[in-house]
Design an enzyme around this catalytic site. Structure first.
Site, PDB file in Angstrom:
ATOM      1  N   HIS A  28      -0.700   1.917  16.185  1.00 42.49           N
ATOM      2  CA  HIS A  28      -0.912   0.787  17.096  1.00 42.49           C
ATOM      3  C   HIS A  28       0.159   0.745  18.184  1.00 42.49           C
ATOM      4  O   HIS A  28       0.831  -0.265  18.396  1.00 42.49           O
ATOM      5  CB  HIS A  28      -0.940  -0.536  16.315  1.00 42.49           C
TER       6      HIS A  28
ATOM      7  N   ASP B  87      -2.021  -6.744  15.606  1.00 39.08           N
ATOM      8  CA  ASP B  87      -1.233  -5.516  15.728  1.00 39.08           C
ATOM      9  C   ASP B  87      -1.557  -4.753  17.004  1.00 39.08           C
ATOM     10  O   ASP B  87      -0.853  -3.807  17.368  1.00 39.08           O
ATOM     11  CB  ASP B  87      -1.410  -4.613  14.506  1.00 39.08           C
TER      12      ASP B  87
ATOM     13  N   LYS C  39       1.696   2.267   7.320  1.00 40.33           N
ATOM     14  CA  LYS C  39       2.049   1.531   8.535  1.00 40.33           C
ATOM     15  C   LYS C  39       3.051   2.312   9.374  1.00 40.33           C
ATOM     16  O   LYS C  39       3.684   3.246   8.917  1.00 40.33           O
ATOM     17  CB  LYS C  39       2.614   0.153   8.180  1.00 40.33           C
TER      18      LYS C  39
ATOM     19  N   TYR D 111      -1.080   4.639  10.461  1.00 36.60           N
ATOM     20  CA  TYR D 111      -1.433   3.671  11.495  1.00 36.60           C
ATOM     21  C   TYR D 111      -0.234   3.505  12.422  1.00 36.60           C
ATOM     22  O   TYR D 111       0.905   3.381  11.961  1.00 36.60           O
ATOM     23  CB  TYR D 111      -1.796   2.308  10.890  1.00 36.60           C
TER      24      TYR D 111
ATOM     25  N   ARG E 260       0.836  -1.194   0.000  1.00 37.38           N
ATOM     26  CA  ARG E 260       0.000   0.000   0.000  1.00 37.38           C
ATOM     27  C   ARG E 260       0.877   1.253   0.000  1.00 37.38           C
ATOM     28  O   ARG E 260       2.070   1.186   0.278  1.00 37.38           O
ATOM     29  CB  ARG E 260      -0.923   0.016   1.217  1.00 37.38           C
TER      30      ARG E 260
ATOM     31  N   GLU F  33      -5.920   4.914  13.465  1.00 35.44           N
ATOM     32  CA  GLU F  33      -6.842   4.026  14.177  1.00 35.44           C
ATOM     33  C   GLU F  33      -7.492   4.674  15.387  1.00 35.44           C
ATOM     34  O   GLU F  33      -8.462   4.123  15.937  1.00 35.44           O
ATOM     35  CB  GLU F  33      -6.144   2.725  14.584  1.00 35.44           C
TER      36      GLU F  33
END
Length: 363
Positions: A95, A270, A74, A93, A15, A117
């Protein structure tokens, strides 16, 4: 504003943070976009596509990272920590609840780290930037689960849909949110026997309107989990607790009681995952065998379908990216949902849920 788009470095993460169409919108708003060469190739976007949309192609990660606003998919890996800068805005993102080292580095460097998120629309507990990837991951969880149930892949050789005269496979889904719902859609479409367990009775009632009698809906407690997991051919962990590690719902002892060759897919790996025996894997090495059960723990599942996933993600992130580019840090005042996405700012860990995970990092 100068906006950087580095190429993703996570294993087989194809991505890209901005699509060419998103670059065009940002260019029309007067911003300069710097895309690392080949950043979009895995998703089907060429450097020429980005140039045509108004971006400048840069040769290195450092050249893309060295910007006021960095858009990724990510979280930064250890090799990228050196690019983090004070007063830089990172939108991706993160996490953090499952990654202490990254959390510490973000605090140390002074980057304003905004996590997709945890961007949360008020009043409805909606997570607009997590939802599109949750939809994809939920659907892929059954697709991958069915694949690894094949005997040649180490599974017990069960066809989820069965055939006339032979019982269909059983799919047990822990969690009835977006991931669980989408997993159930695909499992039902395959003809599997499907159970969803959730602690939210209202959500179970809503799921009944979607699936009727095609899915067995159970209140999630230890007795129901134990009974369901023992008989599962495919167990899907779909438990999300905003900003926190997911609770362990399936112990090692319970995994031992599953059928040999059954498959576990934990979509929330994750965030730590909800199955004791499951740890993060990668697209290159997606599964391992433990207690006789196949475990799949790829944390970036949507990276397997980057053409679809990049566009779905950009459809949701672009309005927030434009606002950040236009207003800078003032966007956090103008948009409360975006402000809730801030995890680290001014050398401080600020998101309440992540603070609970790392209380010793709060200052």
């Amino acid at each position: 504003m100068e906006i950087g788009v580095p190429k993703e470095t996570k294993d087989q993460e194809f991505r890209v943070g901005l699509s060419p169409s998103s670059v065009r919108v940002l260019k029309e708003n007067g911003h300069a976009i710097f895309v690392q060469t080949q950043a979009g190739s895995g998703a089907g976007f060429t450097d020429d596509d980005y140039i045509g949309a108004g971006a400048e192609i840069v040769p290195t990660s450092e050249a893309a990272w060295n910007r006021e606003l960095v858009i990724k998919v990510k979280e930064p890996l250890a090799s990228e920590y050196k690019f983090l800068q004070k007063e830089q805005i990172l939108f991706t993102y993160l996490h953090l609840a499952a990654d202490r080292k990254l959390t510490e580095n973000l605090i140390d460097c002074g980057t304003c780290a905004i996590a997709y998120e945890t961007v949360e629309q008020s009043g409805a507990n909606k997570l607009p930037l997590l939802t599109p990837m949750s939809i994809i991951a939920g659907r892929l969880s059954v697709q991958f689960g069915a694949r690894f149930l094949e005997r040649q892949q180490g599974g017990r050789g069960v066809l989820l849909g069965g055939v006339p005269g032979v019982k269909a496979g059983k799919v047990v889904i822990l969690g009835g949110g977006v991931v669980g719902t989408e997993a159930a859609r695909i499992a039902v479409g395959m003809g599997a026997i499907v159970q969803i367990l959730d602690v939210n009775v209202e959500r179970l009632s809503y799921l009944e309107t979607l699936f009727g009698s095609r899915v067995e809906l159970l209140y999630s407690n230890s007795a129901h989990i134990e009974a369901a997991v023992k008989e599962a051919d495919l167990l899907i962990g779909a438990v999300l607790v905003l900003g926190r590690r997911a609770p362990i719902l399936v112990s090692r002892e319970l995994v031992k009681q599953m059928h040999p060759g059954s498959v576990i897919v934990d979509v929330a790996v994750d965030q730590g995952g909800c199955i004791e025996t499951l740890h993060a894997t990668s697209h290159t090495h997606p599964v391992y065998l433990e207690e006789g059960v196949v475990h799949y723990g790829v944390p970036n599942m949507p990276g397997a379908v980057p053409w679809t996933a990049t566009q779905a993600l950009n459809n949701s992130t672009l309005p927030y990216v434009v606002q950040l580019a236009n207003l800078g840090m003032k966007a956090l005042v103008a948009n409360p949902a975006l402000a809730k996405g801030v995890n680290v700012q001014n050398h401080r860990l600020v998101h309440p849920a992540v603070q609970e995970v790392f209380p010793d990092l709060v200052n």
